[in-house]
Design a protein around this motif. Structure first.
Motif, PDB file in Angstrom:
ATOM      1  N   TYR A  67      25.195  38.674 -33.895  1.00  0.00           N
ATOM      2  CA  TYR A  67      26.505  38.649 -34.513  1.00  0.00           C
ATOM      3  C   TYR A  67      25.616  39.893 -36.278  1.00  0.00           C
ATOM      4  N   GLN A  68      26.817  40.792 -36.081  1.00  0.00           N
ATOM      5  CA  GLN A  68      26.147  42.071 -37.470  1.00  0.00           C
ATOM      6  C   GLN A  68      27.092  41.767 -38.455  1.00  0.00           C
ATOM      7  N   PRO A  69      26.646  41.748 -39.351  1.00  0.00           N
ATOM      8  CA  PRO A  69      27.211  42.123 -40.892  1.00  0.00           C
ATOM      9  C   PRO A  69      28.803  43.000 -40.614  1.00  0.00           C
ATOM     10  N   GLY A  70      30.373  42.445 -40.466  1.00  0.00           N
ATOM     11  CA  GLY A  70      31.418  43.181 -41.098  1.00  0.00           C
ATOM     12  C   GLY A  70      32.031  42.857 -39.338  1.00  0.00           C
ATOM     13  N   ASP A  71      31.223  42.053 -38.125  1.00  0.00           N
ATOM     14  CA  ASP A  71      32.064  41.653 -37.229  1.00  0.00           C
ATOM     15  C   ASP A  71      33.323  41.170 -37.697  1.00  0.00           C
ATOM     16  N   ASP A  72      34.449  40.763 -36.417  1.00  0.00           N
ATOM     17  CA  ASP A  72      35.523  40.362 -36.586  1.00  0.00           C
ATOM     18  C   ASP A  72      34.883  38.588 -35.842  1.00  0.00           C
ATOM     19  N   VAL A  73      35.261  37.641 -37.054  1.00  0.00           N
ATOM     20  CA  VAL A  73      34.829  35.886 -36.891  1.00  0.00           C
ATOM     21  C   VAL A  73      35.845  35.949 -35.550  1.00  0.00           C
ATOM     22  N   ARG A  74      37.013  35.916 -34.982  1.00  0.00           N
ATOM     23  CA  ARG A  74      37.226  35.572 -34.210  1.00  0.00           C
ATOM     24  C   ARG A  74      37.204  36.272 -32.998  1.00  0.00           C
ATOM     25  N   ARG A  75      36.524  36.368 -32.751  1.00  0.00           N
ATOM     26  CA  ARG A  75      35.530  37.369 -31.520  1.00  0.00           C
ATOM     27  C   ARG A  75      34.385  36.579 -31.472  1.00  0.00           C
ATOM     28  N   MET A  76      33.833  35.125 -32.066  1.00  0.00           N
ATOM     29  CA  MET A  76      32.718  34.348 -32.086  1.00  0.00           C
ATOM     30  C   MET A  76      32.466  33.723 -30.905  1.00  0.00           C
ATOM     31  N   ASP A  77      31.399  34.443 -30.098  1.00  0.00           N
ATOM     32  CA  ASP A  77      31.031  33.744 -28.880  1.00  0.00           C
ATOM     33  C   ASP A  77      29.865  31.665 -29.503  1.00  0.00           C
ATOM     34  N   TRP A  78      31.626  30.689 -29.133  1.00  0.00           N
ATOM     35  CA  TRP A  78      30.962  30.042 -30.479  1.00  0.00           C
ATOM     36  C   TRP A  78      29.690  29.131 -29.075  1.00  0.00           C
ATOM     37  N   ARG A  79      30.040  29.054 -27.908  1.00  0.00           N
ATOM     38  CA  ARG A  79      29.514  28.803 -26.802  1.00  0.00           C
ATOM     39  C   ARG A  79      27.777  29.617 -26.743  1.00  0.00           C
ATOM     40  N   LEU A  80      27.340  30.397 -26.636  1.00  0.00           N
ATOM     41  CA  LEU A  80      26.034  31.365 -26.065  1.00  0.00           C
ATOM     42  C   LEU A  80      25.872  31.350 -28.399  1.00  0.00           C
ATOM     43  N   THR A  81      26.612  30.851 -29.431  1.00  0.00           N
ATOM     44  CA  THR A  81      25.771  30.524 -30.480  1.00  0.00           C
ATOM     45  C   THR A  81      25.647  29.554 -30.545  1.00  0.00           C
ATOM     46  N   ALA A  82      25.850  28.797 -29.748  1.00  0.00           N
ATOM     47  CA  ALA A  82      25.660  27.048 -29.674  1.00  0.00           C
ATOM     48  C   ALA A  82      24.075  27.140 -28.855  1.00  0.00           C
ATOM     49  N   ARG A  83      24.285  27.727 -27.640  1.00  0.00           N
ATOM     50  CA  ARG A  83      22.913  27.704 -27.166  1.00  0.00           C
ATOM     51  C   ARG A  83      21.537  28.251 -27.900  1.00  0.00           C
ATOM     52  N   SER A  84      22.213  29.446 -28.247  1.00  0.00           N
ATOM     53  CA  SER A  84      21.529  29.841 -28.926  1.00  0.00           C
ATOM     54  C   SER A  84      20.519  29.303 -30.314  1.00  0.00           C
TER      55      SER A  84
END
Length: 310
Positions: free
Chosen positions: A64-81
């Protein structure tokens, strides 16, 4: 492992590259005001879109980089990493910048503040930090007495890898002197995926075939050129005695009259002028910097909006 993690000793920043300085240049780029992201996209060889909706093909995820659309978050990869990640879609692939850095022996020269090679390294590092801050991947290809390809990579690690490769390249040599046209042929054959390219050179590696290969590169990549020159290549030298060394022999060059100094400047700056004339004929945005100044304005102008000719 990042190239930054090498045990290589740091340079002095004048004759040899200082890795610490290359990394610290991130702070200077961080203070720049970048234009809106949509206007920065260089659509050469590929299309980019900011649309979001059904029917778009998922391409990959990145940090994730500042300014990215939060609707496009990859929550699965976020949870794993344990780190935030954003999804990218086919129509929205990141831009990629390839920095092509001249490593010829002619770059190891300078009469003001630092060698051209060190100034070129600083400019390359600034370009890397600018690219990743703008959301692009960044890679590096070195040519001349050292050949190396660092494939484009995103985020801070991409810029750190470039900085590490620059410092390592400054300390080593392959013993093979690759001309600009040979380097461009290598660029055109590589599957580097870059849609933007910035060439950083003093022009002395350019040859008769460089025009043709630059034109070929421009067919699939947006090309920008940054010429690094010494003060003696840009203006008349003051009258005086100048110690020089060539092939291990030390001599003294005496420049008294304006005619002598003009002839010397014309001879020393011939390669620079040849490359500048070539890029102008091709319509390639080009900037020229000396070894004493700050390259940030020139680098940001070339990468921000294509640059203005100077």
């Amino acid at each position: 492992m990042s190239a930054v993690a090498s045990n290589q000793a740091d340079g002095d920043g004048r004759v040899t590259v200082s890795l610490a300085e290359l990394i610290s240049l991130r702070n200077r780029v961080a203070r720049l005001r970048l234009p809106p992201q949509d206007s920065r996209a260089m659509r050469v060889g590929a299309q980019s879109s900011r649309l979001y909706g059904r029917g778009m093909d998922y391409a990959e995820s990145r940090a994730y980089q500042p300014g990215d659309d939060v609707r496009r978050m990859d929550w699965r990869l976020t949870a794993r990493s344990g780190r935030l990640h954003t999804k990218l879609f086919q129509e929205e692939r990141e831009g990629q910048l390839l920095i092509v850095l001249d490593r010829h022996p002619s770059m190891h020269f300078g009469t003001r503040v630092r060698f051209k090679s060190v100034q070129a390294a600083r400019a390359a590092a600034l370009a890397a930090w600018y690219a990743v801050r703008a959301g692009e991947r960044v890679g590096l290809m070195q040519f001349g007495s050292h050949t190396h390809l660092q494939r484009p990579r995103g985020g801070v690690h991409g810029a750190l890898d470039v900085c590490g490769a620059i410092a390592k390249g400054d300390a080593g040599s392959s013993g093979h002197y690759e001309s600009l046209s040979q380097a461009l042929q290598r660029v055109n054959k590589l599957q580097h995926g870059a849609n933007r390219l910035v060439l950083i050179t003093d022009g002395q590696s350019s040859d008769d075939s460089a025009h043709r290969h630059l034109l070929e590169t421009m067919r699939h990549t947006a090309v920008r050129v940054l010429i690094v020159a010494d003060a003696l290549e840009l203006a008349l030298a003051p009258p005086g005695h100048y110690p020089i060394e060539h092939d291990g022999e030390r001599r003294t060059l005496v420049l008294r009259s304006e005619t002598q100094r003009a002839s010397f400047q014309q001879s020393l700056g011939a390669s620079l002028l040849r490359l500048a004339t070539m890029t102008k004929s091709l319509g390639i945005p080009t900037r020229t910097i000396d070894t004493a100044g700050d390259p940030l304005d020139a680098v940001s102008a070339l990468l921000r909006d294509g640059g203005t000719r100077r």
